[in-house]
Design an enzyme around this catalytic site. Structure first.
Site, PDB file in Angstrom:
ATOM      1  CG  HIS A 139      -4.212  -9.860 -47.102  1.00  0.00           C
ATOM      2  ND1 HIS A 139      -3.660 -10.946 -46.462  1.00  0.00           N
ATOM      3  CD2 HIS A 139      -3.172  -9.218 -47.704  1.00  0.00           C
ATOM      4  CE1 HIS A 139      -2.353 -10.970 -46.669  1.00  0.00           C
ATOM      5  NE2 HIS A 139      -2.021  -9.921 -47.409  1.00  0.00           N
ATOM      6  CB  CYS A 140      -7.377 -12.301 -42.513  1.00  0.00           C
ATOM      7  SG  CYS A 140      -9.092 -12.274 -43.116  1.00  0.00           S
TER       8      CYS A 140
END
Length: 212
Positions: A139-140
């Site tokens: 994830h970012c």
């Protein structure tokens, strides 16, 4: 009358009379099938757990518990430390550790792409996770730009037959048209194989010269 559970009321309620409550909906994980690159596993992608920014009011404890209950064993985080503070989850990496989730922190600037040495390191770590059959999530912040770029690079890294456009299409089918967000990310993906080959070649040459 109770609103449908799919509607996150905190995003639509502009009233100042009540404090904004954390969202109750489970964190949404998209699972990318890796069968086309000869792996039976799926790679998870999601937005930043616990994020509190603008209309987003996620609960870091609930989100982390949700990841743990989904069986996540390894998580790759592409947000910078500054972003984690900005989005009010400065201790997220420590929390993952407390929950026994192996954390791989590879900060990439928002809208940007990793240098090829860093990307190669990410690819190798992801491949090890897959080979060891570990349930893995990346994830970012939004789960659209950097995460989708890395996932698309992984498809190219694991298979010579997947084209850059096919990789982009796979991620856009999964995460929507916002996946791979910038021209820089788009170009990076199209140049990825050539840059990776050059990097691996120079690394091999260096290794040979050191071992002499």
């Amino acid at each position: 009358m109770k609103p449908p559970s799919s509607i996150q009321t905190s995003e639509f309620d502009s009233s100042d009379e009540e404090p904004i409550e954390d969202e109750q909906t489970p964190i949404q994980i998209s699972w990318l099938p890796l069968s086309r690159v000869n792996y039976s596993q799926f790679l998870g992608l999601c937005a930043l757990p616990g994020c509190k920014f603008k209309d987003v009011r996620r609960n870091i404890q609930k989100d982390t518990e949700e990841l743990k209950s989904c069986g996540i064993q390894d998580v790759f985080v592409f947000c910078t430390r500054g972003e984690l503070s900005k989005y009010r989850v400065p201790n997220l990496l420590d929390l993952y550790h407390q929950y026994g989730i192996i954390t791989h922190h590879h900060p990439i600037p928002d809208g940007g792409a990793p240098d090829i040495a860093s990307c190669c390191e990410i690819m190798e770590e992801l491949e090890i996770c897959l080979q060891n059959n570990r349930k893995t999530l990346i994830h970012c912040y939004g789960g659209l730009g950097r995460s989708c770029l890395v996932a698309a690079c992984l498809l190219l890294y694991l298979s010579d037959t997947v084209s850059p456009q096919q990789a982009i299409d796979s991620l856009r089918d999964l995460r929507g048209s916002g996946a791979i967000q910038t021209i820089k990310q788009y170009n990076y993906l199209h140049e990825f194989r050539d840059k990776l080959a050059a990097h691996l070649s120079s690394r091999e040459s260096l290794s040979r010269s050191v071992s002499r």
